[in-house]
Design a protein around this motif. Structure first.
Motif, PDB file in Angstrom:
ATOM      1  N   VAL A  89      -1.305 -10.519 -11.071  1.00 25.47           N
ATOM      2  CA  VAL A  89      -0.981 -11.893 -11.363  1.00 25.47           C
ATOM      3  C   VAL A  89       0.234 -12.184 -10.465  1.00 25.47           C
ATOM      4  CG1 VAL A  89       0.117 -13.709 -12.890  1.00 25.47           C
ATOM      5  CG2 VAL A  89      -1.669 -11.866 -13.647  1.00 25.47           C
ATOM      6  N   MET A 119      -1.241 -12.689  -6.999  1.00 25.59           N
ATOM      7  CA  MET A 119      -1.848 -13.949  -6.920  1.00 25.59           C
ATOM      8  C   MET A 119      -0.972 -15.246  -6.884  1.00 25.59           C
ATOM      9  SD  MET A 119      -2.739 -16.738  -9.053  1.00 25.59           S
ATOM     10  CE  MET A 119      -3.125 -16.277 -10.601  1.00 25.59           C
ATOM     11  N   ARG A 158      -0.637 -19.807   0.467  1.00 29.57           N
ATOM     12  CA  ARG A 158      -1.869 -20.505   0.780  1.00 29.57           C
ATOM     13  C   ARG A 158      -1.238 -22.287   0.792  1.00 29.57           C
ATOM     14  NH1 ARG A 158      -5.748 -22.480  -2.289  1.00 29.57           N
ATOM     15  NH2 ARG A 158      -5.387 -20.869  -3.739  1.00 29.57           N
ATOM     16  N   ARG A 211      -5.433 -24.847 -18.875  1.00 27.55           N
ATOM     17  CA  ARG A 211      -5.817 -23.619 -19.662  1.00 27.55           C
ATOM     18  C   ARG A 211      -6.706 -23.742 -20.957  1.00 27.55           C
ATOM     19  NH1 ARG A 211      -3.147 -19.247 -23.465  1.00 27.55           N
ATOM     20  NH2 ARG A 211      -3.441 -20.630 -25.175  1.00 27.55           N
ATOM     21  N   MET A 254      -3.813 -24.238  -8.622  1.00 27.58           N
ATOM     22  CA  MET A 254      -3.842 -23.083  -8.205  1.00 27.58           C
ATOM     23  C   MET A 254      -3.802 -21.965  -9.174  1.00 27.58           C
ATOM     24  SD  MET A 254      -1.583 -20.298  -7.001  1.00 27.58           S
ATOM     25  CE  MET A 254      -0.128 -20.815  -6.401  1.00 27.58           C
ATOM     26  N   LEU A 255      -2.680 -22.092 -10.085  1.00 33.28           N
ATOM     27  CA  LEU A 255      -2.548 -21.392 -10.998  1.00 33.28           C
ATOM     28  C   LEU A 255      -3.676 -20.965 -11.998  1.00 33.28           C
ATOM     29  CD1 LEU A 255       1.287 -22.389 -11.958  1.00 33.28           C
ATOM     30  CD2 LEU A 255       0.613 -20.424 -10.665  1.00 33.28           C
ATOM     31  N   GLY A 294      -6.469 -19.540 -10.135  1.00 33.77           N
ATOM     32  CA  GLY A 294      -6.230 -18.212  -9.922  1.00 33.77           C
ATOM     33  C   GLY A 294      -6.264 -17.308 -11.164  1.00 33.77           C
ATOM     34  N   ALA A 295      -5.900 -17.852 -12.203  1.00 40.28           N
ATOM     35  CA  ALA A 295      -5.791 -17.022 -13.276  1.00 40.28           C
ATOM     36  C   ALA A 295      -7.303 -16.901 -13.756  1.00 40.28           C
ATOM     37  CB  ALA A 295      -5.285 -17.794 -14.721  1.00 40.28           C
ATOM     38  N   ARG A 311      -9.880 -16.617 -11.761  1.00 35.16           N
ATOM     39  CA  ARG A 311     -10.447 -15.574 -10.865  1.00 35.16           C
ATOM     40  C   ARG A 311      -9.953 -14.099 -11.319  1.00 35.16           C
ATOM     41  NH1 ARG A 311      -8.018 -13.619  -6.307  1.00 35.16           N
ATOM     42  NH2 ARG A 311      -6.682 -15.507  -6.210  1.00 35.16           N
ATOM     43  N   LEU A 312      -8.715 -14.097 -11.662  1.00 34.71           N
ATOM     44  CA  LEU A 312      -8.361 -12.729 -12.205  1.00 34.71           C
ATOM     45  C   LEU A 312      -9.071 -12.409 -13.480  1.00 34.71           C
ATOM     46  CD1 LEU A 312      -4.654 -12.557 -11.218  1.00 34.71           C
ATOM     47  CD2 LEU A 312      -6.657 -11.648  -9.782  1.00 34.71           C
ATOM     48  N   THR A 364      -4.487 -13.164 -19.156  1.00 35.31           N
ATOM     49  CA  THR A 364      -3.963 -13.423 -18.004  1.00 35.31           C
ATOM     50  C   THR A 364      -3.038 -14.554 -17.778  1.00 35.31           C
ATOM     51  OG1 THR A 364      -6.357 -12.681 -17.072  1.00 35.31           O
ATOM     52  CG2 THR A 364      -4.658 -14.068 -15.606  1.00 35.31           C
ATOM     53  N   PHE A 365      -3.117 -15.655 -18.719  1.00 34.15           N
ATOM     54  CA  PHE A 365      -2.009 -16.707 -18.875  1.00 34.15           C
ATOM     55  C   PHE A 365      -0.950 -16.265 -19.362  1.00 34.15           C
ATOM     56  CE2 PHE A 365      -5.541 -19.778 -17.870  1.00 34.15           C
ATOM     57  CZ  PHE A 365      -4.672 -20.768 -17.045  1.00 34.15           C
ATOM     58  N   LEU A 406       0.191 -13.367 -19.119  1.00 32.89           N
ATOM     59  CA  LEU A 406       0.968 -12.810 -18.081  1.00 32.89           C
ATOM     60  C   LEU A 406       1.675 -13.539 -17.002  1.00 32.89           C
ATOM     61  CD1 LEU A 406      -1.539  -9.589 -16.989  1.00 32.89           C
ATOM     62  CD2 LEU A 406       0.731  -9.711 -18.100  1.00 32.89           C
ATOM     63  N   LEU A 407       0.985 -14.755 -16.740  1.00 28.84           N
ATOM     64  CA  LEU A 407       1.522 -15.550 -15.919  1.00 28.84           C
ATOM     65  C   LEU A 407       2.745 -16.181 -16.457  1.00 28.84           C
ATOM     66  CD1 LEU A 407      -1.153 -18.256 -14.572  1.00 28.84           C
ATOM     67  CD2 LEU A 407       1.397 -18.459 -14.415  1.00 28.84           C
TER      68      LEU A 407
END
Lengths: 217, 217
Positions: free
Chosen positions: A168, A171, A178, B107, B171-172, B175-176, B178-179, B205-206, B208-209
């Motif tokens: 994460v 990323m 980017r 989200r 992007m977040l 990106g989340a 995708r992961l 994942t969120f 963790l973000l």
DNA sequence: GCGCGAATTCGCACTGAGTGCGATATCAAA
DNA sequence: TTTGATATCGCACTCAGTGCGAATTCGCGC
């Protein structure tokens, strides 16, 4: 021609140690020459309009030999992507103090290495990279590779952290890069004179990131 | 064959309003048939081993006609990417209450739409999408497109927010996604039975973000 | 119903990327 | 100097994608 870009990565074998012999140097030179003449021709005539035969001829090799060094025409251009950035990010991160959070360390690294994207060649290559759908796509794929590599290095430096957490963080870092690069490019296109350096945009993007995140419901 | 995927997007013209006539339906059907037989053949023989002539023949059209509907062989497979997700994300986000931060809304949207990636066809297409470097790259490019679209929709819903901020939020979110998708895929590959749904991975994942971000130095 | 213009289908020939195969040349090390 | 690996090259082939233009079909106004 230019001086820095395509990685020494040989076609297939991996030179372990040793002082590189004549053969290795020649290979390096040939690959470099192909990359140079390739980029030159791309800049002159565009990517699609430049044929493989033209590159091979201008580089003084046979058409068939081209494929001994590069898997495709695209790869020639891709080799210039962020010239040496991929190779530099790892070592740079390992030198960061480990008492800060991974993302902060990555941020600092990126700020240091940002200049690599601001060279004439890097900019020219980047423009070419946006001339075709597949090229644009491959560039993004390379950034994702970079992201995975970054997470990998982070895992070495912060062994106690969970790998998902580092994925994460990576990323976020590469994503910020980017977006910042995009902003920076637009900035340059609009105000070629008063444009701010990439590092500035990077800082701004990271700042936005901090304010954005606690995605509290 | 299958029922949902390739967008009705016509070759060139944009049907404004009107009830679609016989012609439009036929076009839709033909495109659908090409996409269906294409995916079918890809699944049977792999992407690279499937020739355009094979697809055209199996779809009952001339080779030349194929290119009237799709720009490339890759596009046939790309049309299945996240079946209908791109079209759904916009409307879904517009229905979210605007009193929450954009990222939280995104989200929530993603959690709702996650099921779209969990269909048999979606999974099969995704496997194919990872069989080639360019396909993998194009998939990522499509996610970035999705990211830009998302930011665009966000800009409509939260007009007072700066666009750069929303770009970061998008992007977040993507990106989340995708992961999380990656984690979910590995999860399924390892434990086909006890695997958790994509939505679970997305939540994780969120989470963790949130913990990752204040990238305080 | 008739015919006109646009949308659709198709065939053909052509370019150019990429591959398989095998021959030849060159170099490094024994 | 021999030998094996590395590098260069040519040839023929497959296949994706394009340009051109002919033929067909369809929607729609008259």
């Amino acid at each position: 021609m230019d001086t820095a870009p395509p990685s020494p990565a040989p076609p297939s074998p991996t030179t372990p140690g040793k002082t590189e012999g004549l053969r290795d140097r020649k290979r390096r030179e040939t690959m470099q020459r192909i990359a140079d003449t390739g980029l030159k021709l791309f800049m002159e005539n565009g990517f699609e309009a430049t044929t493989l035969d033209a590159i091979a001829a201008a580089a003084g090799i046979a058409r068939r030999t081209f494929f001994y060094y590069f898997k495709s025409k695209e790869d020639v251009l891709l080799a210039w992507q962020g010239s040496g950035f991929v190779e530099a990010i790892g070592p740079a991160l390992l030198q960061e103090p480990a008492d800060q959070p991974p993302l902060a360390a990555a941020r600092h690294c990126l700020l240091t290495l940002a200049a690599r994207f601001e060279t004439k060649t890097s900019i020219a290559a980047d423009a070419l990279l946006r001339s075709t759908e597949t090229l644009r796509a491959r560039k993004l794929a390379k950034m994702v590779d970079m992201e995975r590599d970054l997470a990998q290095v982070m895992a070495e430096r912060w062994p106690d952290r969970a790998t998902e957490e580092l994925r994460v963080a990576a990323m976020l870092a590469i994503g910020a890069l980017r977006l910042a690069q995009e902003e920076w490019r637009h900035d340059h296109a609009a105000h070629p004179d008063t444009a701010r350096p990439l590092a500035e945009h990077l800082k701004a993007t990271f700042a936005l990131l901090d304010r954005q995140v606690p995605s509290a419901t």
